[in-house]
Design an enzyme around this catalytic site. Structure first.
Site, PDB file in Angstrom:
ATOM      1  N   SER A 143       0.849  -1.246   0.037  1.00  0.00           N
ATOM      2  CA  SER A 143      -0.175  -0.086  -0.114  1.00  0.00           C
ATOM      3  C   SER A 143       0.912   1.175   0.070  1.00  0.00           C
ATOM      4  O   SER A 143       1.869   1.328   0.802  1.00  0.00           O
ATOM      5  CB  SER A 143      -0.951   0.003   1.339  1.00  0.00           C
ATOM      6  OG  SER A 143      -1.583   1.258   1.384  1.00  0.00           O
ATOM      7  N   TYR A 156      -1.340  -0.031  10.335  1.00  0.00           N
ATOM      8  CA  TYR A 156      -1.597  -0.678   9.065  1.00  0.00           C
ATOM      9  C   TYR A 156      -0.266   0.110   8.205  1.00  0.00           C
ATOM     10  O   TYR A 156       0.323  -0.960   7.440  1.00  0.00           O
ATOM     11  CB  TYR A 156      -2.816  -0.368   8.305  1.00  0.00           C
ATOM     12  CG  TYR A 156      -2.997  -0.763   6.935  1.00  0.00           C
ATOM     13  CD1 TYR A 156      -3.536  -1.933   6.716  1.00  0.00           C
ATOM     14  CD2 TYR A 156      -2.811  -0.005   5.941  1.00  0.00           C
ATOM     15  CE1 TYR A 156      -3.573  -2.430   5.588  1.00  0.00           C
ATOM     16  CE2 TYR A 156      -3.079  -0.080   4.681  1.00  0.00           C
ATOM     17  CZ  TYR A 156      -3.498  -1.505   4.374  1.00  0.00           C
ATOM     18  OH  TYR A 156      -3.854  -1.804   2.899  1.00  0.00           O
TER      19      TYR A 156
END
Length: 256
Positions: A143, A156
């Site tokens: 990501s 995250y």
């Protein structure tokens, strides 16, 4: 793409969203696809759809946070389809929350799914690639949160940054075995996970609109924006590419 036909790919989180789009594309390229997911019903539907389109696929329920589940799933799929050529570590999870509002149980869940899960899958699959001596590919769906950070996704973001570093380090260790590892970093993407993340109603729409304004191409991503790059990295066309991190974000993040 060159060199994909009749080879085996395992895709985690393949029953929906980006994972499903990747599984469909790899099957369309002639690969036999192992659909790994916690949701058995959705996995079966994904396999049915791939087969209806003329592809080859098998499903296996897999909890990537449990090493026993991982090894059993890999063994089961390989017994049915053959040795794995490409592993796509796609499965992930998060929920938006300011870091100072989070607690250790939340950290552990995020780390187990987004960092330790891909490590366990990679360990279970790459060992076979090395032993067989025929090479292989591992593609991490990381990501841009792991490259530039993301408010409300602190743990995250840390996991995705760690995944990127892990892939580079392991790429060095197994390069002489012709096992290549690379990361694809999506930007904000319109998936069920995104809907759960931003919410619905007026507030959710405001968050989505803010995301769109930040993307030079004028939209957030859709699952179909990523499978082409994954197929390329799994193919012979990418035989001299390893340890790289590629952003697909409509220009939201631009790295030199």
């Amino acid at each position: 793409m060159r060199g994909l036909k009749d080879k085996v790919a395992l895709v985690t989180g393949a029953a929906s969203g980006i994972g499903l789009a990747i599984a469909r594309r790899l099957a369309a390229e002639g690969m036999a696809v192992g659909v790994l997911d916690l949701n058995a019903e959705a996995s079966a539907a994904a396999v049915e759809g791939i087969r209806a389109a003329g592809g080859t696929a098998e499903a296996e329920t897999c909890d990537i946070t449990d090493f026993g589940s991982v090894t059993r799933a890999v063994e089961s799929i390989e017994a049915r389809l053959g040795p794995t050529w490409a592993l796509v570590n796609n499965a992930g999870w998060d929920t938006p929350m300011a870091f100072l509002e989070t607690r250790p149980d939340f950290w552990r869940k995020v780390v187990d799914i987004n960092y330790l899960g891909p490590l366990q899958m990679t360990h279970a699959v790459v060992g076979g690639m090395v032993r067989r001596g025929g090479g292989g590919r591992v593609i991490f769906i990381a990501s841009d949160a792991g490259r530039v950070g993301s408010s409300g996704e602190v743990v995250y973001s840390g996991c995705k940054g760690a995944t990127i570093a892990f892939s580079k380090a392991l790429a060095r260790e197994v390069a002489r075995n012709n096992v290549l590892l690379n990361c694809v970093c999506p930007g904000p993407t319109d998936t069920p996970a995104m809907t759960a993340f931003v919410g619905t109603g007026e507030q959710g729409e405001k968050i989505r609109n803010a995301m769109v304004r930040g993307v030079p191409l004028g939209r957030i991503g859709v699952p179909e924006d990523y499978p082409g790059m994954v197929a390329f990295l799994a193919s012979d066309d990418a035989a001299f590419i390893t340890g790289q991190t590629l952003s697909i974000s409509g220009g939201l993040t631009m790295h030199g």
